[in-house]
Design a protein around this motif. Sequence first.
Motif, PDB file in Angstrom:
ATOM      1  N   PHE A 175      24.694  33.522  21.883  1.00  0.00           N
ATOM      2  CA  PHE A 175      23.404  32.981  21.463  1.00  0.00           C
ATOM      3  C   PHE A 175      23.120  31.723  22.267  1.00  0.00           C
ATOM      4  O   PHE A 175      23.991  30.849  22.381  1.00  0.00           O
ATOM      5  N   VAL A 176      21.917  31.650  22.828  1.00  0.00           N
ATOM      6  CA  VAL A 176      21.500  30.501  23.624  1.00  0.00           C
ATOM      7  C   VAL A 176      20.135  30.015  23.143  1.00  0.00           C
ATOM      8  O   VAL A 176      19.506  30.633  22.280  1.00  0.00           O
ATOM      9  N   GLY A 177      19.679  28.933  23.736  1.00  0.00           N
ATOM     10  CA  GLY A 177      18.358  28.387  23.444  1.00  0.00           C
ATOM     11  C   GLY A 177      17.782  27.836  24.727  1.00  0.00           C
ATOM     12  O   GLY A 177      17.625  28.561  25.696  1.00  0.00           O
ATOM     13  N   HIS A 178      17.513  26.560  24.764  1.00  0.00           N
ATOM     14  CA  HIS A 178      17.123  25.770  25.925  1.00  0.00           C
ATOM     15  C   HIS A 178      15.731  26.094  26.464  1.00  0.00           C
ATOM     16  O   HIS A 178      14.948  25.196  26.687  1.00  0.00           O
ATOM     17  N   THR A 179      15.396  27.354  26.702  1.00  0.00           N
ATOM     18  CA  THR A 179      14.082  27.685  27.261  1.00  0.00           C
ATOM     19  C   THR A 179      13.002  27.716  26.183  1.00  0.00           C
ATOM     20  O   THR A 179      11.823  27.714  26.513  1.00  0.00           O
ATOM     21  N   HIS A 180      13.401  27.821  24.922  1.00  0.00           N
ATOM     22  CA  HIS A 180      12.470  27.941  23.796  1.00  0.00           C
ATOM     23  C   HIS A 180      11.730  29.274  23.832  1.00  0.00           C
ATOM     24  O   HIS A 180      10.696  29.432  23.185  1.00  0.00           O
ATOM     25  N   VAL A 181      12.228  30.231  24.596  1.00  0.00           N
ATOM     26  CA  VAL A 181      11.612  31.552  24.723  1.00  0.00           C
ATOM     27  C   VAL A 181      12.612  32.594  24.228  1.00  0.00           C
ATOM     28  O   VAL A 181      13.668  32.785  24.839  1.00  0.00           O
ATOM     29  N   PRO A 182      12.298  33.274  23.115  1.00  0.00           N
ATOM     30  CA  PRO A 182      13.254  34.254  22.578  1.00  0.00           C
ATOM     31  C   PRO A 182      13.365  35.491  23.467  1.00  0.00           C
ATOM     32  O   PRO A 182      12.387  35.926  24.077  1.00  0.00           O
ATOM     33  N   PHE A 183      14.581  36.048  23.533  1.00  0.00           N
ATOM     34  CA  PHE A 183      14.799  37.290  24.275  1.00  0.00           C
ATOM     35  C   PHE A 183      16.103  37.938  23.852  1.00  0.00           C
ATOM     36  O   PHE A 183      16.966  37.298  23.243  1.00  0.00           O
ATOM     37  N   PHE A 184      16.232  39.219  24.208  1.00  0.00           N
ATOM     38  CA  PHE A 184      17.490  39.960  24.119  1.00  0.00           C
ATOM     39  C   PHE A 184      17.765  40.513  25.509  1.00  0.00           C
ATOM     40  O   PHE A 184      16.918  41.195  26.087  1.00  0.00           O
ATOM     41  N   PHE A 185      18.933  40.230  26.056  1.00  0.00           N
ATOM     42  CA  PHE A 185      19.401  40.896  27.269  1.00  0.00           C
ATOM     43  C   PHE A 185      20.655  41.660  26.902  1.00  0.00           C
ATOM     44  O   PHE A 185      21.503  41.166  26.155  1.00  0.00           O
ATOM     45  N   GLN A 186      20.772  42.869  27.444  1.00  0.00           N
ATOM     46  CA  GLN A 186      21.920  43.726  27.144  1.00  0.00           C
ATOM     47  C   GLN A 186      22.602  44.139  28.448  1.00  0.00           C
ATOM     48  O   GLN A 186      21.929  44.410  29.451  1.00  0.00           O
ATOM     49  N   LYS A 187      23.937  44.191  28.389  1.00  0.00           N
ATOM     50  CA  LYS A 187      24.727  44.730  29.498  1.00  0.00           C
ATOM     51  C   LYS A 187      25.595  45.831  28.911  1.00  0.00           C
ATOM     52  O   LYS A 187      26.386  45.601  27.991  1.00  0.00           O
ATOM     53  N   LYS A 188      25.422  47.039  29.433  1.00  0.00           N
ATOM     54  CA  LYS A 188      26.224  48.173  28.966  1.00  0.00           C
ATOM     55  C   LYS A 188      26.505  49.089  30.143  1.00  0.00           C
ATOM     56  O   LYS A 188      25.587  49.496  30.846  1.00  0.00           O
ATOM     57  N   ALA A 189      27.769  49.390  30.344  1.00  0.00           N
ATOM     58  CA  ALA A 189      28.202  50.269  31.431  1.00  0.00           C
ATOM     59  C   ALA A 189      27.628  49.817  32.776  1.00  0.00           C
ATOM     60  O   ALA A 189      27.186  50.635  33.583  1.00  0.00           O
TER      61      ALA A 189
END
Length: 183
Positions: A88-102
Amino acid sequence: LAGNHEWAVIDKMSLNNFNPIAGKALVWTKTQLAQKEIDYLSTFPLTAQDQNKEMVHSSPEDPEKFYYIFTLQDALFSFQMMRQEICFVGHTHVPFFFQKKAGIFQEIRQERICMEEGAKYLVNVGSVGQPRDRDVRACYCIYYDDGKTIELRRVSYQIRTAQKKIIDAGLPEFLAYRLAWGR
Protein backbone atom coordinates in the motif's frame (compact mmCIF):
# COMPACT_ATOMS: atom_id res chain seq x y z
CA LEU A 1 3.87 6.17 8.55
CA ALA A 2 6.02 9.15 7.79
CA GLY A 3 5.76 10.87 4.45
CA ASN A 4 7.66 13.70 2.84
CA HIS A 5 5.64 16.37 4.66
CA GLU A 6 6.25 14.75 8.06
CA TRP A 7 9.94 14.57 7.22
CA ALA A 8 9.97 18.27 6.36
CA VAL A 9 8.20 19.17 9.61
CA ILE A 10 10.79 17.23 11.64
CA ASP A 11 13.67 18.69 9.59
CA LYS A 12 14.70 15.44 7.90
CA MET A 13 13.97 16.98 4.51
CA SER A 14 14.69 20.46 3.22
CA LEU A 15 11.84 22.78 2.34
CA ASN A 16 13.75 23.35 -0.91
CA ASN A 17 12.37 19.97 -2.02
CA PHE A 18 8.84 21.44 -2.11
CA ASN A 19 7.13 23.96 -4.31
CA PRO A 20 6.68 27.42 -2.71
CA ILE A 21 3.01 26.82 -1.83
CA ALA A 22 3.72 23.52 -0.09
CA GLY A 23 6.70 25.16 1.62
CA LYS A 24 4.45 27.87 3.07
CA ALA A 25 2.03 25.22 4.32
CA LEU A 26 4.89 23.32 5.95
CA VAL A 27 6.20 26.43 7.69
CA TRP A 28 2.66 27.10 8.95
CA THR A 29 2.33 23.49 10.15
CA LYS A 30 5.55 23.75 12.14
CA THR A 31 4.21 26.85 13.90
CA GLN A 32 1.02 25.00 14.88
CA LEU A 33 2.71 22.00 16.48
CA ALA A 34 4.16 21.77 19.96
CA GLN A 35 7.61 20.23 20.33
CA LYS A 36 5.96 17.15 21.87
CA GLU A 37 3.96 16.67 18.66
CA ILE A 38 7.00 17.15 16.47
CA ASP A 39 8.86 14.61 18.60
CA TYR A 40 5.95 12.20 18.14
CA LEU A 41 6.08 12.61 14.34
CA SER A 42 9.78 11.76 14.46
CA THR A 43 8.89 8.28 15.74
CA PHE A 44 6.96 7.40 12.56
CA PRO A 45 8.75 4.81 10.40
CA LEU A 46 8.98 5.11 6.61
CA THR A 47 7.77 1.55 6.11
CA ALA A 48 5.79 -1.09 7.95
CA GLN A 49 4.90 -4.67 7.20
CA ASP A 50 3.15 -7.69 8.59
CA GLN A 51 2.16 -11.14 7.36
CA ASN A 52 1.49 -10.51 3.67
CA LYS A 53 1.43 -6.75 3.26
CA GLU A 54 3.73 -3.79 3.46
CA MET A 55 3.03 -0.09 3.63
CA VAL A 56 5.11 2.87 2.55
CA HIS A 57 4.25 6.49 1.88
CA SER A 58 5.86 6.69 -1.55
CA SER A 59 7.53 3.60 -2.96
CA PRO A 60 9.27 0.50 -1.59
CA GLU A 61 12.15 1.52 -3.86
CA ASP A 62 14.25 3.84 -1.66
CA PRO A 63 11.35 5.09 0.54
CA GLU A 64 13.43 8.01 1.81
CA LYS A 65 13.67 9.44 -1.73
CA PHE A 66 9.88 9.73 -2.03
CA TYR A 67 9.56 8.58 -5.63
CA TYR A 68 6.21 9.12 -7.30
CA ILE A 69 4.27 6.24 -8.81
CA PHE A 70 1.90 7.44 -11.51
CA THR A 71 2.35 4.96 -14.35
CA LEU A 72 2.79 1.24 -14.81
CA GLN A 73 6.42 1.95 -15.76
CA ASP A 74 6.92 3.72 -12.39
CA ALA A 75 5.34 0.71 -10.68
CA LEU A 76 7.78 -1.76 -12.25
CA PHE A 77 10.59 -0.61 -9.97
CA SER A 78 8.34 -0.85 -6.94
CA PHE A 79 7.32 -4.40 -7.78
CA GLN A 80 11.00 -5.38 -7.88
CA MET A 81 11.49 -4.09 -4.34
CA MET A 82 8.31 -5.50 -2.81
CA ARG A 83 8.83 -8.14 -0.12
CA GLN A 84 5.17 -9.04 0.35
CA GLU A 85 2.29 -9.87 -1.98
CA ILE A 86 0.69 -6.47 -1.50
CA CYS A 87 2.12 -3.01 -0.95
CA PHE A 88 0.00 0.00 0.00
CA VAL A 89 1.35 3.40 -1.02
CA GLY A 90 0.17 7.01 -1.17
CA HIS A 91 2.20 10.12 -2.03
CA THR A 92 0.57 10.91 -5.41
CA HIS A 93 -2.92 11.27 -3.87
CA VAL A 94 -4.20 9.31 -6.89
CA PRO A 95 -5.78 5.91 -6.13
CA PHE A 96 -4.86 2.91 -8.27
CA PHE A 97 -4.41 -0.86 -8.40
CA PHE A 98 -1.43 -2.34 -10.24
CA GLN A 99 -1.13 -6.10 -10.55
CA LYS A 100 1.80 -8.34 -11.47
CA LYS A 101 0.97 -11.95 -12.30
CA ALA A 102 3.06 -14.43 -14.27
CA GLY A 103 5.34 -11.64 -15.47
CA ILE A 104 2.45 -9.53 -16.77
CA PHE A 105 1.94 -6.06 -15.32
CA GLN A 106 -1.39 -4.27 -15.59
CA GLU A 107 -3.42 -1.46 -14.09
CA ILE A 108 -6.84 -2.47 -12.85
CA ARG A 109 -9.42 0.31 -13.04
CA GLN A 110 -12.04 -0.81 -10.57
CA GLU A 111 -13.17 0.28 -7.14
CA ARG A 112 -12.92 -3.23 -5.71
CA ILE A 113 -10.67 -6.14 -6.57
CA CYS A 114 -10.33 -9.71 -5.38
CA MET A 115 -6.70 -10.68 -5.13
CA GLU A 116 -5.67 -13.59 -7.34
CA GLU A 117 -3.44 -16.43 -6.20
CA GLY A 118 0.17 -15.93 -7.30
CA ALA A 119 -0.27 -12.23 -8.04
CA LYS A 120 1.31 -9.20 -6.41
CA TYR A 121 -0.46 -5.89 -5.95
CA LEU A 122 0.63 -2.30 -5.61
CA VAL A 123 -2.24 -0.18 -4.27
CA ASN A 124 -2.40 3.58 -3.91
CA VAL A 125 -4.94 4.26 -1.16
CA GLY A 126 -5.89 7.71 -2.48
CA SER A 127 -6.22 10.77 -0.27
CA VAL A 128 -8.62 11.88 2.39
CA GLY A 129 -7.12 15.35 2.65
CA GLN A 130 -6.34 16.37 -0.90
CA PRO A 131 -7.56 14.12 -3.74
CA ARG A 132 -5.74 14.73 -7.01
CA ASP A 133 -7.57 12.51 -9.47
CA ARG A 134 -10.29 15.07 -10.34
CA ASP A 135 -12.75 13.40 -7.96
CA VAL A 136 -13.29 15.86 -5.12
CA ARG A 137 -14.51 13.25 -2.64
CA ALA A 138 -12.14 11.92 0.00
CA CYS A 139 -10.74 8.50 -0.91
CA TYR A 140 -9.58 5.72 1.37
CA CYS A 141 -8.87 2.01 1.11
CA ILE A 142 -10.18 -1.02 2.97
CA TYR A 143 -8.32 -4.31 2.89
CA TYR A 144 -10.31 -7.40 3.82
CA ASP A 145 -7.68 -9.88 4.98
CA ASP A 146 -9.97 -12.92 5.11
CA GLY A 147 -11.43 -12.54 1.64
CA LYS A 148 -8.35 -11.05 0.00
CA THR A 149 -10.44 -8.15 -1.22
CA ILE A 150 -9.33 -4.54 -1.53
CA GLU A 151 -11.78 -1.71 -1.93
CA LEU A 152 -11.35 1.98 -2.67
CA ARG A 153 -14.11 4.02 -1.09
CA ARG A 154 -15.17 7.61 -1.64
CA VAL A 155 -16.98 9.89 0.76
CA SER A 156 -18.26 13.42 0.33
CA TYR A 157 -17.31 16.07 2.85
CA GLN A 158 -17.92 19.77 3.41
CA ILE A 159 -15.42 21.16 0.92
CA ARG A 160 -16.49 24.78 1.45
CA THR A 161 -15.99 24.44 5.21
CA ALA A 162 -12.50 23.00 4.65
CA GLN A 163 -11.71 25.79 2.17
CA LYS A 164 -12.80 28.47 4.62
CA LYS A 165 -10.62 26.98 7.35
CA ILE A 166 -7.62 26.94 5.01
CA ILE A 167 -8.11 30.57 4.03
CA ASP A 168 -8.90 31.69 7.60
CA ALA A 169 -5.65 30.07 8.76
CA GLY A 170 -3.74 32.29 6.35
CA LEU A 171 -2.56 29.43 4.15
CA PRO A 172 -2.14 29.95 0.39
CA GLU A 173 -5.58 30.20 -1.24
CA PHE A 174 -4.55 27.73 -3.93
CA LEU A 175 -4.65 24.98 -1.30
CA ALA A 176 -8.32 25.78 -0.70
CA TYR A 177 -9.24 26.08 -4.37
CA ARG A 178 -7.66 22.78 -5.36
CA LEU A 179 -10.07 20.91 -3.09
CA ALA A 180 -12.93 21.89 -5.41
CA TRP A 181 -10.93 20.79 -8.44
CA GLY A 182 -9.76 17.44 -7.08
CA ARG A 183 -6.21 18.15 -8.26
